[in-house]
Enzyme design. Structure first.
Site, short mmCIF file in Angstrom:
data_model
loop_
_atom_site.label_atom_id
_atom_site.label_comp_id
_atom_site.label_asym_id
_atom_site.label_seq_id
_atom_site.Cartn_x
_atom_site.Cartn_y
_atom_site.Cartn_z
N ASP A 140 0.88 -1.17 0.00
CA ASP A 140 0.00 0.00 0.00
C ASP A 140 0.92 1.22 0.00
O ASP A 140 1.63 1.46 0.98
CB ASP A 140 -0.88 -0.05 1.26
CG ASP A 140 -1.77 1.18 1.42
OD1 ASP A 140 -1.51 2.21 0.75
OD2 ASP A 140 -2.70 1.12 2.23
N VAL A 141 0.92 1.99 -1.09
CA VAL A 141 1.90 3.08 -1.21
C VAL A 141 1.70 4.20 -0.19
O VAL A 141 2.58 5.03 0.00
CB VAL A 141 1.92 3.70 -2.64
CG1 VAL A 141 2.38 2.70 -3.68
CG2 VAL A 141 0.56 4.31 -3.00
N TYR A 181 -9.15 14.88 -5.12
CA TYR A 181 -8.36 14.36 -6.25
C TYR A 181 -7.60 15.49 -6.95
O TYR A 181 -6.39 15.40 -7.20
CB TYR A 181 -9.30 13.66 -7.23
CG TYR A 181 -8.60 13.01 -8.43
CD1 TYR A 181 -8.09 11.72 -8.33
CD2 TYR A 181 -8.47 13.69 -9.64
CE1 TYR A 181 -7.47 11.12 -9.43
CE2 TYR A 181 -7.84 13.10 -10.73
CZ TYR A 181 -7.34 11.81 -10.62
OH TYR A 181 -6.72 11.22 -11.70
P1 NAD Z 1 -6.94 2.15 -12.09
O1 NAD Z 1 -7.97 2.20 -11.04
O2 NAD Z 1 -6.98 1.06 -13.09
O3 NAD Z 1 -5.48 2.12 -11.45
C1 NAD Z 1 -5.14 2.59 -10.20
C2 NAD Z 1 -4.16 1.61 -9.62
O4 NAD Z 1 -3.69 2.06 -8.36
C3 NAD Z 1 -4.80 0.23 -9.42
O5 NAD Z 1 -3.92 -0.76 -9.89
C4 NAD Z 1 -4.93 0.16 -7.90
O6 NAD Z 1 -4.86 -1.14 -7.41
C5 NAD Z 1 -3.72 0.97 -7.48
N1 NAD Z 1 -3.83 1.44 -6.09
C6 NAD Z 1 -4.89 2.07 -5.51
N2 NAD Z 1 -4.60 2.33 -4.23
C7 NAD Z 1 -3.34 1.87 -4.01
C8 NAD Z 1 -2.48 1.86 -2.89
N3 NAD Z 1 -2.87 2.38 -1.70
N4 NAD Z 1 -1.25 1.29 -3.02
C9 NAD Z 1 -0.85 0.76 -4.19
N5 NAD Z 1 -1.62 0.74 -5.29
C10 NAD Z 1 -2.85 1.30 -5.19
O7 NAD Z 1 -6.98 3.57 -12.79
P2 NAD Z 1 -5.95 4.27 -13.80
O8 NAD Z 1 -6.76 5.14 -14.64
O9 NAD Z 1 -5.06 3.27 -14.42
O10 NAD Z 1 -5.11 5.21 -12.81
C11 NAD Z 1 -3.70 5.21 -12.74
C12 NAD Z 1 -3.19 6.61 -12.47
O11 NAD Z 1 -3.51 7.43 -13.60
C13 NAD Z 1 -3.81 7.29 -11.25
O12 NAD Z 1 -2.82 8.02 -10.57
C14 NAD Z 1 -4.83 8.23 -11.87
O13 NAD Z 1 -5.08 9.35 -11.06
C15 NAD Z 1 -4.10 8.61 -13.15
N6 NAD Z 1 -4.98 9.18 -14.18
C16 NAD Z 1 -5.90 8.41 -14.82
C17 NAD Z 1 -6.70 8.97 -15.82
C18 NAD Z 1 -7.71 8.18 -16.58
O14 NAD Z 1 -8.48 8.79 -17.36
N7 NAD Z 1 -7.79 6.88 -16.46
C19 NAD Z 1 -6.56 10.32 -16.12
C20 NAD Z 1 -5.63 11.08 -15.44
C21 NAD Z 1 -4.83 10.49 -14.47
#
Ligand code: NAD
Length: 271
Positions: A69-70, A169
């Site tokens: 857990d980061v 967020y």
């Molecule tokens: P996602 O939900 O698929 O991925 C998020 C990941 O973070 C998951 O693998 C989850 O298990 C992991 N995670 C959550 N809490 C955690 C913790 N406490 N410790 C370790 N891992 C943890 O969604 P995503 O879209 O792939 O998001 C990845 C990143 O991209 C995030 O930082 C998100 O804010 C960013 N982001 C996504 C989008 C989008 O449109 N999908 C846009 C902008 C930014």
């Protein structure tokens, strides 16, 4: 997930947080496709992490999964120890893990605020610090990479676009901007590059509800001049390039990869 391949990152080792799904998974696969060995971090989804490890190893790459857990310092320290015990060192760290816990400001509880700040911002600080500690401890390996190490923070267009109903967020992503820039300024003399990728709307589990119906998808596309939702592989390809020597003179930058979402599309017809 089928990124282009090269030996751009051969001999390097990478850690990608939250890489059991979505963007992190695509980044892990892309870094491996360019030759890096990859630590696939997950918090709860062991099966998802195993799937990503299998994609990489089936393609002839090196990867293994680590639970952490980061937002927990002890977990992050243990994760870096497992990574360096197994791979010897790390050259690339992608602080990608992130969550949304949405609520209007008037209703947002302290717990909802704190949870997002802990994972999205404090989690990135902990990983960035441990990455810099490992890079400086290891010392230069110019035959492998010009930089001592490369850190990529996963930000969002919401580091600059306000987002009503998501104040925790948006604040976390605004914080990542200064975390990245200040760290880049401090670490450049050590030859450590720190940059952010700021995705727009990428098709992953985090925004599934915003794309549930054709009407919702259409509404989302009005925010994207390039008229398509992004693919996680778009981000993976950028991360692999940004981590490579081809990007050696880039540090302290946020690269927006958003199909034009930050171009104020509402003003396209004179507002
Ligand atoms: P996602 O939900 O698929 O991925 C998020 C990941 O973070 C998951 O693998 C989850 O298990 C992991 N995670 C959550 N809490 C955690 C913790 N406490 N410790 C370790 N891992 C943890 O969604 P995503 O879209 O792939 O998001 C990845 C990143 O991209 C995030 O930082 C998100 O804010 C960013 N982001 C996504 C989008 C989008 O449109 N999908 C846009 C902008 C930014």
């Amino acid at each position: 997930m089928s990124p282009t391949t090269s030996n751009r990152l051969t001999g390097q080792f990478a850690l990608v947080t939250g890489s059991s799904s979505g963007i992190g998974a695509a980044v892990a696969v892309a870094l491996a496709a360019h030759g890096a060995g990859v630590v696939v971090n997950y918090s709860r989804d062991a099966a998802g992490a195993d799937k990503v490890v299998k994609i990489i190893t089936d393609a002839g790459g090196q990867a293994f999964a680590v639970q952490a857990d980061v937002s927990q310092e002890a977990d992050v320290l243990a994760m870096f120890k497992q990574a360096t015990d197994r791979f010897g060192t790390l050259h690339i760290v992608v602080a990608n893990a992130g969550i949304q816990v949405d609520a209007p400001l008037l209703d947002m509880t302290l717990a909802q605020w704190q949870k997002v700040i802990d994972v999205n911002l404090t989690g990135q600080f902990l990983c960035l610090r441990e990455a810099a500690r490992e890079f400086t401890k290891r010392g230069p390996q110019p035959d492998i990479s010009k930089a001592l190490g490369k850190i990529i923070c996963m930000s969002s267009v919401h580091e600059v676009i306000p987002w009503a109903g998501h104040v925790n967020y948006a604040t976390s992503k605004g914080g990542i901007m200064q975390l990245m820039k200040t760290s880049a300024q401090e670490l450049a003399p050590h030859k450590i590059r720190v940059n952010s990728i700021a995705p727009g709307a990428i098709a992953t589990p985090i925004n599934l509800t915003a794309r549930d119906t054709p009407a919702e998808e259409k509404a989302l596309l009005t925010l994207i001049p390039y008229n398509r939702v992004g693919d996680p592989a778009d981000i993976g390809n950028l991360a692999a390039w940004l981590a490579s020597d081809e990007a050696d003179y880039i540090t302290g930058q946020t690269i927006f990869m958003d199909g034009g979402m930050t171009l104020y599309p509402g003003f396209a017809d004179n507002g």
